[in-house]
Design an enzyme around this catalytic site. Structure first.
Site, PDB file in Angstrom:
ATOM      1  N   SER A 157       0.746  -1.402   0.009  1.00 44.03           N
ATOM      2  CA  SER A 157      -0.422  -0.189   0.685  1.00 44.03           C
ATOM      3  C   SER A 157       0.818   1.030   0.062  1.00 44.03           C
ATOM      4  O   SER A 157       0.841   2.605  -0.555  1.00 44.03           O
ATOM      5  CB  SER A 157      -0.931   0.004   0.870  1.00 44.03           C
ATOM      6  OG  SER A 157      -2.255  -1.230   1.604  1.00 44.03           O
ATOM      7  N   SER A 208      -1.729  -8.474  -5.505  1.00 40.87           N
ATOM      8  CA  SER A 208      -1.782  -6.674  -4.528  1.00 40.87           C
ATOM      9  C   SER A 208      -2.413  -6.217  -4.986  1.00 40.87           C
ATOM     10  O   SER A 208      -3.005  -5.738  -3.865  1.00 40.87           O
ATOM     11  CB  SER A 208      -0.325  -7.056  -5.945  1.00 40.87           C
ATOM     12  OG  SER A 208       1.093  -7.369  -5.829  1.00 40.87           O
ATOM     13  N   ASN A 227      -5.421  -7.870  -2.649  1.00 43.71           N
ATOM     14  CA  ASN A 227      -5.564  -8.320  -0.852  1.00 43.71           C
ATOM     15  C   ASN A 227      -4.448  -7.252   0.112  1.00 43.71           C
ATOM     16  O   ASN A 227      -4.243  -7.814   1.067  1.00 43.71           O
ATOM     17  CB  ASN A 227      -4.210  -9.906  -0.713  1.00 43.71           C
ATOM     18  CG  ASN A 227      -5.601 -10.475  -1.256  1.00 43.71           C
ATOM     19  OD1 ASN A 227      -6.965 -10.622  -1.072  1.00 43.71           O
ATOM     20  ND2 ASN A 227      -4.918 -11.912  -2.438  1.00 43.71           N
ATOM     21  N   TYR A 228      -3.387  -6.881  -1.127  1.00 45.63           N
ATOM     22  CA  TYR A 228      -2.806  -5.623  -0.435  1.00 45.63           C
ATOM     23  C   TYR A 228      -2.168  -4.571  -0.209  1.00 45.63           C
ATOM     24  O   TYR A 228      -2.080  -4.275   0.696  1.00 45.63           O
ATOM     25  CB  TYR A 228      -0.892  -6.647  -0.719  1.00 45.63           C
ATOM     26  CG  TYR A 228      -1.086  -7.771   0.057  1.00 45.63           C
ATOM     27  CD1 TYR A 228      -0.550  -8.424   1.198  1.00 45.63           C
ATOM     28  CD2 TYR A 228      -0.548  -9.574  -0.969  1.00 45.63           C
ATOM     29  CE1 TYR A 228      -0.951  -9.715   1.362  1.00 45.63           C
ATOM     30  CE2 TYR A 228      -0.887 -10.122  -1.372  1.00 45.63           C
ATOM     31  CZ  TYR A 228      -0.823 -10.663   0.764  1.00 45.63           C
ATOM     32  OH  TYR A 228      -0.923 -11.666   1.179  1.00 45.63           O
ATOM     33  N   ILE A 229      -3.145  -3.856  -1.521  1.00 44.80           N
ATOM     34  CA  ILE A 229      -2.463  -2.469  -2.517  1.00 44.80           C
ATOM     35  C   ILE A 229      -4.192  -2.520  -1.367  1.00 44.80           C
ATOM     36  O   ILE A 229      -5.664  -2.152  -2.291  1.00 44.80           O
ATOM     37  CB  ILE A 229      -2.898  -2.369  -3.923  1.00 44.80           C
ATOM     38  CG1 ILE A 229      -1.630  -2.550  -4.181  1.00 44.80           C
ATOM     39  CG2 ILE A 229      -3.415  -0.669  -3.499  1.00 44.80           C
ATOM     40  CD1 ILE A 229      -0.829  -2.544  -5.258  1.00 44.80           C
TER      41      ILE A 229
END
Length: 907
Positions: free
Chosen positions: A659, A861, A864-866
């Site tokens: 992020s 990405s 799930n993560y950004i």
């Protein structure tokens, strides 16, 4: 060998060799002499995308070849809002499969084809990646690795400044509320040692938000919503909303109306307590249909003899027989061995089989079993379903939806919420991923007696199927599950939860990303601490610091210890000797099975101290199967991290790094031009995040075939461009002299043989379209009670395909192409050529993008993560429809993000 008191809790139970509890200065000095001094610190960027040289230090050994593949995890709509837009076939594809990107992917095609061949994964070399695959220019002389290292260092420096700035602001605010001397002494303490300030709590233990009054949340949210919506102008995405709502079910309308009144993210602290609900009502779960025995003429063949099986044994035989086309499973020796063990256990209970004369046939050899008849029967049944008229398919679907409607929603604290997985999984064969040791085992049918229901005390308990009862009925207000049971394969508990777009699920995502945002305030001190502790004399501290480095800089998962009957998957804390290969001066090669048994392979340059520490952790007499971090556990690691920040665990680093990196990249972006060009710039940033954060995936078996299909479609468009150019000559023969003969030449790779095959495929394609249209028209007539069209009508319609074939034959013979369409002109043909060239360019970019992203997990990405709010900010700031980034499912999942931020929000 004794351990200090501090080390004892961290000591792992293992049969292997243990590291000493302290590291002597002599060992440190000796290893320092072996490594060149003054080396630059690398922040941990993968250098695997390049040639692999033979290594003469350690022999890399993986813990198994990987056969398993991840399933793919996604459109701009006309006149519909983001939430009402229905997903199309393209919509369901991951963005990584349809984004624009680079220029050089074609150059790597031959390499990728050879790399995705049948060479064993263990021996296969990872493919190269070109600079263009992260959005760089092809003429840039800066090597990829150096460019990424430089960029990552800059991002980490920005993170350090941001953390210091946030703490100064926080300290300034604190000084206003307490004596100056006290605030200064508190600021001087190391972050991990500071006492956490006392939190103001409400009656239910929830932190009191000072800006919130005691006004009921629902009323407050309604007032806020009213003021906002009055000022909001209508957008293209909201036109046609009323039309879409007419097609929604009554439940959807009611839920949406309530959603407009309830914006939980505007007061998230109201939901941080342990009590998740006060009232809860639902209708339980949907069980799979009972097994229907095979027809009498369809049997298992054993040693050439058809055998009749007991119903329970026959059902298990159909599990295997129906999936003979799944070669990745039925050709797996472990899968076959496990299946046959479970199958024979059921045969022993049910009396094995009977031949035509009623004699018992003992089934003892898997090799003598022939499931072909069973497979052919199920294949025929599948074909029958596919061949059903469209009207009948719709009727069956409607009947199924009507039967399941009562289970699709629950009433949670008086609000209607959609339930996610309300269907109990049917029995079958466990497949697993990668080399799971239990693949092929029989998943037994789940009975009501195994299921525990969670429901409100005052609510009516759903009725179990006739003749059955529930295992238990609970009123667990701290749980967000509606039902649960224990499956027989791994003994894991399965839960029925709310849908991804429900308040509870949304809050879970919200908290995850807010926790990552909180890490911004502490990341610089955490990094300074672990860099210092990597030189500690205590082995436990040095191992812990090195592990945090790998988790932070390389995005490794923390990992948990596995039982003997679980897949041999590995994370940072559970790395073993054979998973890490050291290549002087400071390159580390990781090779192990990661989450979901997906092979993790990476070659990374690390800080010299990290390289040195790993060498110590692998020091003789350690050998294969010995733990590298033998004085560290995941729980001990997370406990240490929580001393910096409440709730901080190893997995928060992955979310934070992705992020924060995306936020920094988006800040520097000023995209202009068309929507497609803006989307490309966003996707380039997403790709860079995926590479910098080491998000990888396995190359799918169908990748090469998919690329070839895209190339063939593009060639078809190129052929149409050539035909249109030839039509220009037919309209105006003098045009050839004006534009030059070269303009009208057919591309060399589209030779006569290719043209012949392509023309045949176009004719066949038209035949199929005409036939399908004829069948669809007849279905409609039949549904309306009218007379169907005769076969003669189909023959008349198919004449169009015959005429096309004759036209191609004439063109091939004369070398001329007659102009098509009404009143053809040079201007019209040139406009048509321009459109075709635009389509070719778009397809070329998509193909290069697909090739370039075959090993980069962009979806991982982005989803799930950004932080999804970053994508929303980009969408609003640069006027790009959110449908270009999130599929319908994701728009529902991230509804809270779409509605909660404007273009000025910052991570």
């Amino acid at each position: 060998m004794s351990s200090s008191e501090d080390d004892k809790p961290l000591l792992k139970a293992s049969n292997g060799v243990k590291s000493k509890d302290h590291i002597s200065k002599e060992v440190d000095v000796a290893l320092d002499k072996e490594s060149p001094s003054g080396q630059r610190t690398h922040p941990g960027v993968s250098i695997r995308f390049g040639p692999m040289e033979p290594m003469d230090v350690d022999e890399t050994q993986t813990n198994g070849n990987v056969n398993g593949k991840r399933k793919s995890r996604g459109s701009l709509t006309n006149g519909k809002s983001y939430k009402e837009a229905s997903s199309s076939e393209e919509d369901e594809k991951p963005l990584s499969k349809r984004r624009r990107t680079s220029q050089k992917a074609k150059q790597t095609k031959e390499e990728s084809e050879s790399e995705s061949s049948d060479v064993p994964l263990k021996a296969r070399k990872p493919p190269r990646i070109s600079p263009e695959q992260i959005g760089e220019l092809s003429d840039d002389d800066v090597p990829l690795t150096k460019k990424l290292v430089k960029e990552k260092i800059a991002i980490e420096k920005a993170a350090e400044k941001e953390a210091q700035h946030l703490r100064k602001e926080k300290a300034a605010a604190a000084r206003k509320r307490k004596p100056k001397a006290e605030s200064e002494s508190e600021d001087e303490k190391p972050l991990a040692k500071k006492k956490q300030p006392a939190k103001k709590k409400g009656a239910n233990g929830v932190k009191k938000n000072e800006s919130e009054s005691d006004e009921p949340i629902k009323v407050k949210a309604t007032a806020k919503k009213t003021t906002k919506t009055k000022a909001q102008p209508s957008t293209p995405a909201t036109k046609g909303k009323s039309k879409a709502k007419q097609e929604q079910t009554e439940e959807d309308r009611e839920a949406e109306e309530e959603e407009e009144q309830y914006r939980w993210w505007e007061a998230p602290t109201q939901h941080d307590g342990t009590k998740k609900w006060t009232t809860l009502e639902h209708n339980g779960v949907v069980f799979p249909p009972e097994y229907e025995p095979l027809p009498k003429d369809v049997k298992l063949i054993y040693d050439g003899v058809p055998v009749t099986l007991h119903k329970d044994a026959e059902e298990v035989a159909t599990f295997y027989g129906s999936m003979l086309n799944s070669t990745v499973n039925v050709e797996n020796p472990t899968f076959n061995k496990n299946f046959f063990e479970d199958f024979t256990a059921i045969l022993d209970k049910t009396g094995h089989g009977k031949d035509a004369n009623g004699n018992t046939v003992k089934i003892k050899s898997f090799e003598k079993c022939d499931f072909t008849k069973i497979f052919e029967y199920y294949q025929a049944e599948r074909e029958k379903k596919r061949a059903l008229p469209q009207a009948e398919k719709k009727a069956l679907k409607a009947a199924k939806e009507a039967a399941e409607a009562p289970y699709m929603y629950c009433i949670w604290d008086g609000r209607k919420q959609k339930v996610g997985n309300f269907r109990v999984e049917p029995p079958g064969l466990f497949r697993g991923r990668g080399e799971h040791p239990k693949t092929g085992r029989v998943k037994k049918r789940v009975m009501p007696e195994q299921i525990t229901i969670n429901i409100g005390k005052e609510a009516k308990v759903p009725e179990p199927p006739a003749g059955h009862r529930w295992k238990e009925v609970k009123h667990d207000q701290e749980g967000t599950w509606l039902a649960m049971w224990q499956e027989n394969i791994n003994g894991a508990y399965k839960y029925v939860m709310l849908a991804a777009n429900s308040d509870i699920k949304g809050q879970s995502d919200y908290k995850k990303f807010e926790k990552a945002r909180e890490l911004k305030q502490h990341i610089d001190r955490i990094r300074k601490d672990y860099m210092r502790e990597m030189k500690s004399e205590k082995m436990a501290e040095r191992q812990r610091a090195t592990a945090i480095y790998l988790i932070d800089r390389l995005a490794l998962r923390a990992g948990n210890e596995k039982g003997e009957d679980e897949a041999d998957t590995v994370g940072c804390c559970s790395l073993k000797y054979q998973h890490v290969t050291l290549k002087p001066p400071n390159t580390v090669v990781f090779d192990f099975l990661g989450k979901d048994s997906i092979r993790y392979y990476d070659e990374v340059e690390v800080d010299p101290q990290v390289f040195k520490n790993l060498k110590i952790f692998k020091k003789h007499p350690k050998t294969i199967d010995d733990d590298i971090f033998d004085r560290l556990t995941t729980s001990a690691l997370n406990k240490h991290l929580s001393s910096y920040m409440p709730g901080l665990t190893a997995k928060v680093f992955r979310t934070y790094n992705a992020s924060w990196t995306m936020a920094r990249l988006l800040k520097e972006m000023k995209p202009t031009g068309t929507i497609a060009e803006k989307v490309k710039e966003y996707n380039d940033a997403n790709r860079e995040v995926a590479i910098l954060c080491n998000h990888k995936r396995t190359v799918t078996a169908s990748h090469t075939m998919s690329i070839e299909k895209m190339q063939e479609k593009m060639n078809g468009l190129r052929y149409q461009v050539w035909r249109h150019k030839m039509m220009m000559i037919d309209v105006d023969p003098k045009i050839k002299k004006k534009k030059g003969a070269e303009f009208f030449e057919r591309p060399e790779d589209l030779d006569d043989e290719w043209v012949q095959k392509h023309q045949e495929s176009l004719v066949e394609e038209q035949r199929q379209k005409i036939t399908k249209k004829f069948e669809k028209d007849n279905e409609k007539l039949k549904a309306d009670g009218e007379k169907e069209m005769p076969e003669k009508e189909l023959k008349d319609r198919l004449k169009a395909a015959d005429e096309l074939a004759a036209k191609f034959k004439k063109e091939n013979k004369t070398g001329k192409v007659e102009a098509e369409g009404k009143s053809p002109s040079i201007e019209k043909l040139e406009a048509a050529i321009d459109k075709l060239n635009q389509r070719i360019e778009t397809m070329r970019i998509q193909m290069e993008d697909k090739e370039g992203n075959k090993e980069v997990a962009l979806g991982t990405s982005k989803i799930n993560y950004i932080d999804p709010r970053l994508t929303v900010v980009f969408s609003k700031k640069f006027n790009v429809p959110i449908e270009r980034f999130f599929s319908k499912t994701l728009r529902e999942k991230f509804d809270w993000a779409i509605k909660s931020v404007d273009e000025n929000w910052e991570f």
